[in-house]
Design a protein around this motif. Structure first.
Motif, PDB file in Angstrom:
ATOM      1  N   VAL A 163      88.374  95.475  44.776  1.00  0.00           N
ATOM      2  CA  VAL A 163      88.155  96.455  43.719  1.00  0.00           C
ATOM      3  C   VAL A 163      87.824  95.750  42.399  1.00  0.00           C
ATOM      4  O   VAL A 163      88.259  94.619  42.171  1.00  0.00           O
ATOM      5  N   PRO A 164      87.088  96.413  41.494  1.00  0.00           N
ATOM      6  CA  PRO A 164      86.722  95.801  40.222  1.00  0.00           C
ATOM      7  C   PRO A 164      87.724  96.054  39.095  1.00  0.00           C
ATOM      8  O   PRO A 164      87.651  95.408  38.050  1.00  0.00           O
ATOM      9  N   TYR A 165      88.667  97.000  39.303  1.00  0.00           N
ATOM     10  CA  TYR A 165      89.576  97.369  38.220  1.00  0.00           C
ATOM     11  C   TYR A 165      91.040  97.134  38.618  1.00  0.00           C
ATOM     12  O   TYR A 165      91.437  97.334  39.767  1.00  0.00           O
ATOM     13  N   VAL A 166      91.821  96.770  37.592  1.00  0.00           N
ATOM     14  CA  VAL A 166      93.283  96.763  37.699  1.00  0.00           C
ATOM     15  C   VAL A 166      93.794  97.587  36.524  1.00  0.00           C
ATOM     16  O   VAL A 166      93.458  97.307  35.363  1.00  0.00           O
ATOM     17  N   LEU A 228      93.117 109.384  37.534  1.00  0.00           N
ATOM     18  CA  LEU A 228      92.077 110.273  38.040  1.00  0.00           C
ATOM     19  C   LEU A 228      90.686 109.720  37.701  1.00  0.00           C
ATOM     20  O   LEU A 228      90.406 109.337  36.567  1.00  0.00           O
ATOM     21  N   GLY A 229      89.847 109.685  38.700  1.00  0.00           N
ATOM     22  CA  GLY A 229      88.462 109.259  38.507  1.00  0.00           C
ATOM     23  C   GLY A 229      88.207 107.811  38.880  1.00  0.00           C
ATOM     24  O   GLY A 229      87.075 107.432  39.175  1.00  0.00           O
ATOM     25  N   VAL A 230      89.228 106.971  38.885  1.00  0.00           N
ATOM     26  CA  VAL A 230      89.002 105.553  39.215  1.00  0.00           C
ATOM     27  C   VAL A 230      89.967 105.052  40.288  1.00  0.00           C
ATOM     28  O   VAL A 230      90.048 103.853  40.545  1.00  0.00           O
ATOM     29  N   ASN A 231      90.701 105.965  40.918  1.00  0.00           N
ATOM     30  CA  ASN A 231      91.610 105.536  41.977  1.00  0.00           C
ATOM     31  C   ASN A 231      90.882 104.817  43.104  1.00  0.00           C
ATOM     32  O   ASN A 231      91.431 103.891  43.715  1.00  0.00           O
ATOM     33  N   PHE A 232      89.656 105.233  43.394  1.00  0.00           N
ATOM     34  CA  PHE A 232      88.916 104.710  44.541  1.00  0.00           C
ATOM     35  C   PHE A 232      88.441 103.270  44.345  1.00  0.00           C
ATOM     36  O   PHE A 232      88.019 102.627  45.311  1.00  0.00           O
ATOM     37  N   LYS A 233      88.503 102.770  43.095  1.00  0.00           N
ATOM     38  CA  LYS A 233      88.031 101.407  42.857  1.00  0.00           C
ATOM     39  C   LYS A 233      88.999 100.607  41.976  1.00  0.00           C
ATOM     40  O   LYS A 233      88.595  99.747  41.205  1.00  0.00           O
ATOM     41  N   ASP A 272      85.961  88.782  39.013  1.00  0.00           N
ATOM     42  CA  ASP A 272      85.536  89.197  37.664  1.00  0.00           C
ATOM     43  C   ASP A 272      86.027  90.613  37.350  1.00  0.00           C
ATOM     44  O   ASP A 272      85.341  91.398  36.693  1.00  0.00           O
ATOM     45  N   TYR A 273      87.217  90.922  37.800  1.00  0.00           N
ATOM     46  CA  TYR A 273      87.788  92.258  37.595  1.00  0.00           C
ATOM     47  C   TYR A 273      87.979  92.536  36.109  1.00  0.00           C
ATOM     48  O   TYR A 273      87.985  91.623  35.268  1.00  0.00           O
ATOM     49  N   HIS A 274      88.192  93.820  35.789  1.00  0.00           N
ATOM     50  CA  HIS A 274      88.523  94.232  34.424  1.00  0.00           C
ATOM     51  C   HIS A 274      89.913  94.848  34.410  1.00  0.00           C
ATOM     52  O   HIS A 274      90.291  95.583  35.316  1.00  0.00           O
ATOM     53  N   LEU A 275      90.652  94.549  33.356  1.00  0.00           N
ATOM     54  CA  LEU A 275      92.021  95.029  33.216  1.00  0.00           C
ATOM     55  C   LEU A 275      92.076  96.120  32.155  1.00  0.00           C
ATOM     56  O   LEU A 275      91.524  95.970  31.054  1.00  0.00           O
ATOM     57  N   PHE A 276      92.759  97.244  32.486  1.00  0.00           N
ATOM     58  CA  PHE A 276      92.870  98.363  31.555  1.00  0.00           C
ATOM     59  C   PHE A 276      94.301  98.886  31.514  1.00  0.00           C
ATOM     60  O   PHE A 276      95.082  98.669  32.444  1.00  0.00           O
ATOM     61  N   GLY A 277      94.597  99.630  30.440  1.00  0.00           N
ATOM     62  CA  GLY A 277      95.795 100.438  30.377  1.00  0.00           C
ATOM     63  C   GLY A 277      95.419 101.858  30.757  1.00  0.00           C
ATOM     64  O   GLY A 277      94.292 102.308  30.493  1.00  0.00           O
ATOM     65  N   ASN A 306      83.570 100.894  31.561  1.00  0.00           N
ATOM     66  CA  ASN A 306      82.324 101.483  31.990  1.00  0.00           C
ATOM     67  C   ASN A 306      82.629 102.241  33.291  1.00  0.00           C
ATOM     68  O   ASN A 306      82.589 101.676  34.376  1.00  0.00           O
ATOM     69  N   VAL A 307      82.979 103.515  33.148  1.00  0.00           N
ATOM     70  CA  VAL A 307      83.510 104.268  34.266  1.00  0.00           C
ATOM     71  C   VAL A 307      82.579 105.414  34.597  1.00  0.00           C
ATOM     72  O   VAL A 307      82.080 106.136  33.724  1.00  0.00           O
ATOM     73  N   THR A 308      82.327 105.607  35.877  1.00  0.00           N
ATOM     74  CA  THR A 308      81.578 106.780  36.364  1.00  0.00           C
ATOM     75  C   THR A 308      82.586 107.692  37.044  1.00  0.00           C
ATOM     76  O   THR A 308      83.170 107.350  38.089  1.00  0.00           O
ATOM     77  N   TYR A 309      82.820 108.853  36.423  1.00  0.00           N
ATOM     78  CA  TYR A 309      83.832 109.768  36.972  1.00  0.00           C
ATOM     79  C   TYR A 309      83.249 110.541  38.159  1.00  0.00           C
ATOM     80  O   TYR A 309      82.064 110.873  38.180  1.00  0.00           O
ATOM     81  N   THR A 310      84.075 110.828  39.117  1.00  0.00           N
ATOM     82  CA  THR A 310      83.631 111.594  40.295  1.00  0.00           C
ATOM     83  C   THR A 310      84.528 112.818  40.473  1.00  0.00           C
ATOM     84  O   THR A 310      85.624 112.884  39.899  1.00  0.00           O
TER      85      THR A 310
END
Length: 310
Positions: A163-166, A228-233, A272-277, A306-310
């Protein structure tokens, strides 16, 4: 001094290097006669060898040696105050066992002993450092079975990895500092997620306790229900506790970093993941102001997702 021979007097001198001392008479101390030899105008005359010895002297009786016997005598004329030391015994000075070793062997022995001692010191030091590292870094993942969590109520969605996000959260509960405390909080959180929010399981992939341990949630391979919106990645990691005013303890922060590092090594998280709160994606206080301030200092934190919501 004059010498003359008196032939009619028998000589008692034998070929044994006997020492014969001749002294004058009281009437004429300078006229002497001994063993057929007349000595005039002399005194303190010696016939035979005169040898002076200083120090220890061993005299061996050749007759006894020839007959198979051995006898050693110490010359009584030696200085009684001088200590007689056998050649086979070193003087009583220092360590006898070292004195019997040749000088070059003694040096080699000293070097060898020094190297052995140094090796032992280094070995003990390395073992201590290794033990200290174990104590300081006690990274461990406590399984759901260990913290007595329930299995999912339904089949969850597989997570496509790496996955690209943590994404970092806090549980907004009391903090915990022991496995028993942390496990108790997690069982309550799971019950709330399943019973109140109708989720199939606890929402986070992993949780990190104040005891420095990592607790398994949905794990590496199942999609979470945390953002919500980024659980899949993404992999969702929740810090057990509330961190609005105070930051988590050092061991809790380190456990999270170690978990992310492990995820990269196992290819569940991209290098090269990205870290968010969590608050960067929706209106929530999570992960708390103090913890958010902390993760902003981490290497892979990203300011604008840079998020694409689904």
């Amino acid at each position: 001094m004059s010498l003359s021979t008196i032939p009619d007097q028998p000589s008692n001198l034998e070929n044994k290097s006997d020492l014969v001392e001749a002294s004058g008479s009281d009437e004429n101390p300078y006229d002497l006669q001994i063993n057929g030899v007349q000595i005039d105008n002399s005194r303190d005359v010696y016939f035979g060898d005169k040898n002076e010895f200083h120090g220890p002297l061993n005299i061996e009786d050749l007759k006894q040696r020839d007959s198979g016997e051995s006898d050693t005598k110490t010359n009584s004329n030696c200085d009684k105050n001088e200590e007689v030391i056998s050649n086979n015994i070193a003087p009583n000075k220092g360590y006898i066992w070292l004195q019997n070793v040749p000088k070059y062997n003694s040096s080699l022995l000293g070097i060898s002993l020094g190297m052995i001692i140094l090796f032992i010191i280094l070995l003990v030091t390395l073992l201590c450092l290794k033990q200290g590292t174990r104590n300081e870094s006690k990274f461990r993942i406590v399984t759901k079975k260990e913290w007595q969590g329930n299995p999912p109520t339904n089949k969850t969605t597989p997570l496509v990895t790496p996955v690209p996000y943590v994404i970092i959260h806090h549980t907004a509960t009391e903090n915990c500092s022991t496995l028993a405390e942390c496990a108790s909080h997690l069982r309550a959180i799971q019950a709330f997620h399943v019973n109140s929010r109708a989720w199939y399981d606890i929402g986070y992939n992993f949780m990190v306790g104040g005891d420095g341990l990592v607790y398994e949630g949905r794990g590496w391979t199942e999609e979470g229900a945390h953002t919500l919106g980024v659980n899949f990645k993404s992999i969702g990691i929740a810090f057990i506790g509330t961190f609005i005013q105070i930051a988590p303890p050092v061991q809790q922060l380190q456990a999270c970093k170690d978990l992310i590092k492990l995820g990269i090594e196992l290819n569940y998280i991209k290098k090269d993941y990205h870290l968010f709160g969590a608050k960067q994606f929706y209106g929530t206080e999570s992960p708390g102001t103090a913890l958010m301030t902390e993760i902003k200092t981490w290497d892979r934190w990203a300011k604008i997702p840079n998020v694409t919501y689904t």
